[in-house]
Design a protein around this motif. Structure first.
Motif, short mmCIF file in Angstrom:
data_model
loop_
_atom_site.label_atom_id
_atom_site.label_comp_id
_atom_site.label_asym_id
_atom_site.label_seq_id
_atom_site.Cartn_x
_atom_site.Cartn_y
_atom_site.Cartn_z
N VAL A 120 0.04 -6.43 12.87
CA VAL A 120 -0.68 -5.31 13.46
C VAL A 120 -0.18 -3.98 12.88
O VAL A 120 -0.97 -3.05 12.66
N LEU A 121 1.12 -3.88 12.60
CA LEU A 121 1.65 -2.66 11.98
C LEU A 121 1.25 -2.59 10.51
O LEU A 121 0.96 -1.52 9.99
N GLN A 122 1.27 -3.73 9.82
CA GLN A 122 0.89 -3.73 8.41
C GLN A 122 -0.57 -3.32 8.23
O GLN A 122 -0.90 -2.58 7.31
N PRO B 200 0.81 -1.23 0.00
CA PRO B 200 0.00 0.00 0.00
C PRO B 200 0.84 1.27 0.00
O PRO B 200 0.95 1.96 1.00
N THR B 201 1.44 1.55 -1.13
CA THR B 201 2.22 2.78 -1.24
C THR B 201 1.34 3.99 -0.94
O THR B 201 0.15 4.00 -1.29
N PRO B 202 1.88 5.01 -0.29
CA PRO B 202 3.30 5.18 0.07
C PRO B 202 3.65 4.71 1.48
O PRO B 202 4.69 5.06 1.99
N LEU B 203 2.80 3.92 2.12
CA LEU B 203 3.07 3.48 3.49
C LEU B 203 3.39 1.99 3.52
O LEU B 203 2.68 1.19 4.11
N VAL B 204 4.45 1.60 2.86
CA VAL B 204 4.86 0.20 2.83
C VAL B 204 5.79 -0.07 4.01
O VAL B 204 6.83 0.57 4.15
N VAL B 205 5.41 -0.99 4.84
CA VAL B 205 6.24 -1.36 5.98
C VAL B 205 7.09 -2.57 5.59
O VAL B 205 6.75 -3.28 4.63
N THR C 99 -4.26 2.31 18.89
CA THR C 99 -3.96 2.94 17.61
C THR C 99 -2.89 4.01 17.77
O THR C 99 -1.96 4.10 16.94
N MET C 100 -2.97 4.82 18.81
CA MET C 100 -1.96 5.85 19.02
C MET C 100 -0.58 5.23 19.29
O MET C 100 0.44 5.74 18.81
N GLU C 101 -0.54 4.13 20.02
CA GLU C 101 0.73 3.46 20.25
C GLU C 101 1.31 2.90 18.95
O GLU C 101 2.52 2.96 18.72
N LEU C 102 0.43 2.39 18.09
CA LEU C 102 0.91 1.86 16.81
C LEU C 102 1.38 2.98 15.89
O LEU C 102 2.33 2.79 15.12
N LEU C 103 0.75 4.15 15.95
CA LEU C 103 1.24 5.29 15.17
C LEU C 103 2.63 5.69 15.64
O LEU C 103 3.48 6.06 14.83
N ASP C 104 2.87 5.63 16.94
CA ASP C 104 4.21 5.89 17.46
C ASP C 104 5.22 4.91 16.86
O ASP C 104 6.33 5.29 16.47
#
Length: 267
Positions: A182-184, A170-175, A214-219
């Motif tokens: 959970v991050l993907q 999922p560009t532009p957020l490719v992990v 969700t906020m922890e995962l954004l971190d």
């Protein structure tokens, strides 16, 4: 499937998505858009899609919207405790299934998702009554979806398969491929939004998380340099994020807080 309009952030934003009658009725501040006499949009020529894929250009809005709508639907139909890996698997199955609900997932795709051999994920979706596994095949997993709403999807299979392919990268957020599911899933939910801003509760529902999770995962996405920054506006409940390669562009009607989103504090 019905076209549903949902009010968010006290009326500051609205979300238009496909939903079944039960989901539309259960979602607060949601109204069903009545049928009109307008015809469907003309399909885009295949040549444009092939050129976009050949030259590595960003996907069109249809792929993003289709993934976001399916994530929204899965958030309503799957049990809340469904694991992120199972949600990613369900998304691929729903987008790749035929009109009878049959889908064969190749081992190669499961390997690229780091889900090959994860039999517990298929069992998790089966116990939720969402699918059933068919007779095993060498080199693939064949299943049949039991969700009647998924079988009645309006977009053609080709359009859904393009969305499923984009969801894998999922560009532009490719992990990184080794990143946990959970991050993907969180990165995919963010990448499916065109405006890079959404109500925090809405993002949490797409992933099956609590707002705090969700906020922890954004971190964690910022620490992994997948996101450049993010900011939560407590007065509106909205969360704003910035991609590493896309710097915020200030304008006269944007506040300094939006133009210079603060990075989350390190814990």
């Amino acid at each position: 499937m019905l076209l549903a309009l949902t009010r968010q952030a006290g009326g500051r934003s609205w979300r238009l998505a496909d939903a079944c009658a039960a989901c539309a009725a259960a979602t607060s501040e949601t109204a069903v858009v009545p049928d009109t006499l307008l015809g469907a949009r003309r399909p885009k020529p295949a040549g444009g899609i092939l050129r976009r894929a050949r030259h590595g250009l960003s996907p069109g809005p249809d792929e993003r919207a289709r993934v976001r709508e399916m994530l929204t639907y899965l958030s309503a139909t799957l049990p809340q405790f469904t694991s992120p890996a199972a949600r990613l698997l369900a998304l691929q199955c729903a987008l790749r299934s035929d009109t009878r609900g049959h889908v064969t997932v190749a081992d190669g795709m499961l390997r690229s998702m780091r889900l090959r051999g994860r039999r517990e994920l298929w069992l998790e979706l089966a116990q939720a009554g969402w699918l059933e596994t068919a007779s095993p095949r060498p080199g693939s997993v064949a299943v049949r979806l039991l969700d009647a709403t998924v079988l009645d999807q309006a977009p053609g299979r080709g359009a859904r398969r393009r969305a499923a392919h984009w969801a894998l990268h999922p560009t532009p957020l490719v992990v990184p491929a080794a990143a946990p599911a959970v991050l993907q899933l969180t990165a995919l939910a963010l990448a499916s939004h065109t405006l890079r801003t959404e109500d925090l509760d809405a993002v949490s529902r797409l992933c099956g998380h609590s707002p705090q999770q969700t906020m922890e995962l954004l971190d964690r996405l910022v620490s992994a340099r997948t996101l450049a920054s993010w900011h939560h506006h407590h007065d509106t409940g909205e969360v704003l994020w910035q991609f590493p390669q896309q710097l915020p562009q200030c304008s006269a009607d944007r506040t300094a807080e939006y133009c210079n989103p603060r990075r989350p504090e390190r814990r």
